[in-house]
Design a protein around this motif. Structure first.
Motif, PDB file in Angstrom:
ATOM      1  N   LEU A 218       0.827  -1.205   0.000  1.00 57.89           N
ATOM      2  CA  LEU A 218       0.000   0.000   0.000  1.00 57.89           C
ATOM      3  C   LEU A 218       0.865   1.261   0.000  1.00 57.89           C
ATOM      4  O   LEU A 218       0.487   2.277  -0.561  1.00 57.89           O
ATOM      5  N   ASN A 219       2.003   1.185   0.673  1.00 60.58           N
ATOM      6  CA  ASN A 219       2.905   2.346   0.702  1.00 60.58           C
ATOM      7  C   ASN A 219       4.356   1.876   0.578  1.00 60.58           C
ATOM      8  O   ASN A 219       5.024   1.629   1.575  1.00 60.58           O
ATOM      9  N   PRO A 220       4.843   1.768  -0.675  1.00 58.24           N
ATOM     10  CA  PRO A 220       6.207   1.262  -0.885  1.00 58.24           C
ATOM     11  C   PRO A 220       7.285   2.181  -0.304  1.00 58.24           C
ATOM     12  O   PRO A 220       8.454   1.787  -0.228  1.00 58.24           O
ATOM     13  N   ASP A 221       6.896   3.391   0.111  1.00 58.61           N
ATOM     14  CA  ASP A 221       7.893   4.322   0.667  1.00 58.61           C
ATOM     15  C   ASP A 221       8.161   4.099   2.152  1.00 58.61           C
ATOM     16  O   ASP A 221       9.000   4.773   2.748  1.00 58.61           O
ATOM     17  N   ILE A 222       7.456   3.144   2.758  1.00 57.27           N
ATOM     18  CA  ILE A 222       7.665   2.901   4.193  1.00 57.27           C
ATOM     19  C   ILE A 222       9.120   2.511   4.455  1.00 57.27           C
ATOM     20  O   ILE A 222       9.679   1.656   3.757  1.00 57.27           O
ATOM     21  N   LYS A 223       9.715   3.172   5.448  1.00 58.28           N
ATOM     22  CA  LYS A 223      11.100   2.827   5.812  1.00 58.28           C
ATOM     23  C   LYS A 223      11.276   2.690   7.317  1.00 58.28           C
ATOM     24  O   LYS A 223      12.023   1.859   7.784  1.00 58.28           O
ATOM     25  N   ARG A 224      10.545   3.530   8.071  1.00 58.97           N
ATOM     26  CA  ARG A 224      10.795   3.636   9.513  1.00 58.97           C
ATOM     27  C   ARG A 224       9.611   3.048  10.298  1.00 58.97           C
ATOM     28  O   ARG A 224       8.487   3.530  10.197  1.00 58.97           O
ATOM     29  N   VAL A 225       9.917   2.030  11.079  1.00 56.86           N
ATOM     30  CA  VAL A 225       8.836   1.292  11.736  1.00 56.86           C
ATOM     31  C   VAL A 225       8.917   1.419  13.266  1.00 56.86           C
ATOM     32  O   VAL A 225       9.991   1.237  13.850  1.00 56.86           O
ATOM     33  N   ALA A 226       7.785   1.727  13.872  1.00 55.36           N
ATOM     34  CA  ALA A 226       7.687   1.707  15.341  1.00 55.36           C
ATOM     35  C   ALA A 226       6.928   0.441  15.740  1.00 55.36           C
ATOM     36  O   ALA A 226       5.877   0.132  15.176  1.00 55.36           O
ATOM     37  N   VAL A 227       7.471  -0.285  16.680  1.00 57.83           N
ATOM     38  CA  VAL A 227       6.847  -1.537  17.135  1.00 57.83           C
ATOM     39  C   VAL A 227       6.437  -1.366  18.594  1.00 57.83           C
ATOM     40  O   VAL A 227       7.237  -0.920  19.420  1.00 57.83           O
TER      41      VAL A 227
ATOM     42  N   THR B 244       4.287   9.611  22.105  1.00 63.35           N
ATOM     43  CA  THR B 244       5.299  10.660  21.975  1.00 63.35           C
ATOM     44  C   THR B 244       6.579  10.081  21.369  1.00 63.35           C
ATOM     45  O   THR B 244       7.199  10.691  20.485  1.00 63.35           O
ATOM     46  N   ALA B 245       6.953   8.887  21.796  1.00 64.95           N
ATOM     47  CA  ALA B 245       8.161   8.236  21.251  1.00 64.95           C
ATOM     48  C   ALA B 245       7.987   7.906  19.760  1.00 64.95           C
ATOM     49  O   ALA B 245       8.910   8.093  18.966  1.00 64.95           O
ATOM     50  N   VAL B 246       6.816   7.446  19.399  1.00 65.61           N
ATOM     51  CA  VAL B 246       6.540   7.096  17.989  1.00 65.61           C
ATOM     52  C   VAL B 246       6.634   8.352  17.115  1.00 65.61           C
ATOM     53  O   VAL B 246       7.274   8.346  16.056  1.00 65.61           O
ATOM     54  N   LEU B 247       6.013   9.436  17.589  1.00 62.88           N
ATOM     55  CA  LEU B 247       6.030  10.680  16.804  1.00 62.88           C
ATOM     56  C   LEU B 247       7.454  11.225  16.722  1.00 62.88           C
ATOM     57  O   LEU B 247       7.905  11.661  15.657  1.00 62.88           O
ATOM     58  N   GLY B 248       8.176  11.140  17.843  1.00 63.78           N
ATOM     59  CA  GLY B 248       9.554  11.637  17.876  1.00 63.78           C
ATOM     60  C   GLY B 248      10.476  10.846  16.959  1.00 63.78           C
ATOM     61  O   GLY B 248      11.426  11.383  16.389  1.00 63.78           O
ATOM     62  N   ALA B 249      10.180   9.581  16.779  1.00 64.91           N
ATOM     63  CA  ALA B 249      11.042   8.713  15.943  1.00 64.91           C
ATOM     64  C   ALA B 249      10.688   8.827  14.461  1.00 64.91           C
ATOM     65  O   ALA B 249      11.307   8.197  13.621  1.00 64.91           O
ATOM     66  N   LYS B 250       9.681   9.608  14.169  1.00 67.65           N
ATOM     67  CA  LYS B 250       9.227   9.827  12.779  1.00 67.65           C
ATOM     68  C   LYS B 250       8.958   8.512  12.050  1.00 67.65           C
ATOM     69  O   LYS B 250       9.427   8.281  10.924  1.00 67.65           O
ATOM     70  N   ALA B 251       8.198   7.655  12.707  1.00 68.07           N
ATOM     71  CA  ALA B 251       7.847   6.365  12.110  1.00 68.07           C
ATOM     72  C   ALA B 251       6.815   6.566  10.999  1.00 68.07           C
ATOM     73  O   ALA B 251       5.967   7.452  11.088  1.00 68.07           O
ATOM     74  N   ASP B 252       6.931   5.767   9.936  1.00 66.85           N
ATOM     75  CA  ASP B 252       5.880   5.812   8.918  1.00 66.85           C
ATOM     76  C   ASP B 252       5.065   4.512   8.872  1.00 66.85           C
ATOM     77  O   ASP B 252       4.207   4.332   8.027  1.00 66.85           O
ATOM     78  N   LEU B 253       5.356   3.593   9.793  1.00 65.78           N
ATOM     79  CA  LEU B 253       4.506   2.419  10.001  1.00 65.78           C
ATOM     80  C   LEU B 253       4.538   2.085  11.492  1.00 65.78           C
ATOM     81  O   LEU B 253       5.612   2.079  12.102  1.00 65.78           O
ATOM     82  N   VAL B 254       3.360   1.845  12.059  1.00 67.63           N
ATOM     83  CA  VAL B 254       3.272   1.440  13.468  1.00 67.63           C
ATOM     84  C   VAL B 254       2.700   0.026  13.519  1.00 67.63           C
ATOM     85  O   VAL B 254       1.721  -0.272  12.834  1.00 67.63           O
TER      86      VAL B 254
END
Ligand code: PYR
Length: 392
Positions: A159-168, A213-223
């Protein structure tokens, strides 16, 4: 004479063998799921699915003409509740097998009780690694998340091939969530993505400000979230409210429509990998019969936890019928202990055509299932109801 009496009693007791329990009719099958507590968000769906199975299977003749009866024992949401329910079903209700418990966290505590009592367990929703390994009498029809979860991450990439940064994010006090997050983190690595933060929470948490706050700070593009229904629903809600705009992948804890009222309209677009799809009704007549009966009874379509509960009841019923066919003896003529052992073996032979497709249970107790799906949550304008819409 008086002094002889105890000795005489001993001799007599030794001479008369203890009366062995026979299997009761209708044939009792235990259902040990969470009907109260937060786990009821899954457990209520399981009860609904199991009741449809009881009705449909008995209407079709039960076990070669003998009816089954489901004996429900509420486990609530913790280990003690599951242990207590298992003990009651095994010793008091004398069930032939137990379907349950709802959570893997509960299975690790309660399944050893059934193992010691040589009573077969069919896990309807235990997806953590290691559940079948608890013992010889422990099996499941719920595919482990090691097999199911990676599909949703792959779909997110499509759906979004540009995803690079993942928050788990995961619930660290829950066995399934801690197991599932390992699978998700491996999938992220294997797909060449970067895990930018790993956040922990508790299934009892309501406030997720720190994690968001941690997710937003890490600039994740997938959670990616591994938790149960209420905690995960609140986490999704707070992620969206505080401004997270990227894709969200949910694990098996978000696989329930009972989560929809928790995050409301903000549940929209969550991707969830599933071991059941109502969309297969046209090619799977067993699913069609189940889904039609479910819809008529509850005025809504079935979701995964209901379909798996139905499947578990079906598998036990068919395994009982196989025993009668092979031995030429009615189930009610067996002694309970012997029947439980035979049922455990019978469960592991052959395959079953069920609402979740064709499955079998391997000798190890692990399920073998062919088809998995990824769905997207689509919420209705009322902001409370919605559906899982198949995307792959
Ligand atoms: C588990 O506890 O295993 C679930 O998948 C909910």
């Amino acid at each position: 004479m008086k002094r002889l009496a105890p000795a005489l009693a001993l001799v007599l007791c030794a001479a008369i063998p203890a009366l062995a329990d026979k299997v009761a009719t209708p044939i009792p099958i235990g259902i040990a799921v969470g009907q109260t507590s937060n786990v009821a968000l899954f457990g209520q769906e399981q009860v609904n699915g199991a009741k449809i199975a009881e009705e449909r299977l008995n209407a079709a003749g039960g076990v070669n003409g003998t009816k089954i009866t489901l004996v429900f024992q509420d486990t609530a949401g913790d280990e003690a509740g599951a242990v207590n329910a298992f003990q009651n079903l095994i010793n008091r209700d004398k069930v032939v097998a137990i379907i349950g418990p709802t959570l893997s966290q509960q299975a690790f505590a309660a399944n050893p009780i059934a193992e010691r009592a040589k009573t077969p367990v069919v896990g309807p929703s235990n997806t953590a690694k290691g559940v079948p390994e608890i013992g010889e009498f422990i099996g499941r029809i719920s595919a482990p998340m090691t097999q199911v979860a990676p599909y949703s991450v792959k779909q997110a990439m499509k759906l979004n091939p540009d995803i690079k940064r993942v928050a788990v994010l995961y619930a660290q006090n829950d066995a399934f969530s801690s197991s599932e997050t390992v699978t998700f983190q491996d999938a992220v690595k294997n797909l060449g993505l970067e895990t930018v933060t790993v956040q922990k929470f508790q299934t009892t948490d309501n406030d997720f400000t720190t994690q968001v706050t941690a997710v937003l700070g890490a600039k994740a593009d997938l959670v990616i979230i591994s938790g149960l229904a209420a905690d995960s629903g609140n986490l999704v809600k707070q992620l969206r409210q505080l401004g997270y705009k990227g894709l969200i992948v949910g694990g098996n804890g978000l696989n329930s429509p009972n989560m929809f009222p928790v995050c409301g309209a903000l549940c929209s677009d969550i991707l969830v990998a599933q071991a059941y799809s109502p969309a297969t009704v046209d090619k799977n007549p067993v699913n069609k019969d189940f889904a039609t009966a479910f819809e008529a009874a509850y005025k809504k379509g079935p979701a995964q936890f209901s379909a798996q509960a139905y499947t578990a009841v079906q598998v036990v019923t068919e395994a009982l019928a196989k025993i009668e066919k092979e031995t030429g003896k009615k189930i009610a003529d067996f002694e309970l202990a012997e029947l439980r052992e035979m049922l455990n073996k019978s469960l592991r032979t052959g395959s079953y055509m069920t609402p979740i497709g064709e499955i079998s249970i391997q000798p190890s107790g692990e399920v073998e299932q062919k088809d998995f799906y990824v769905s997207k949550i689509v919420m209705n304008p009322d902001g409370k109801t919605g559906s899982f819409v198949l995307v792959s």
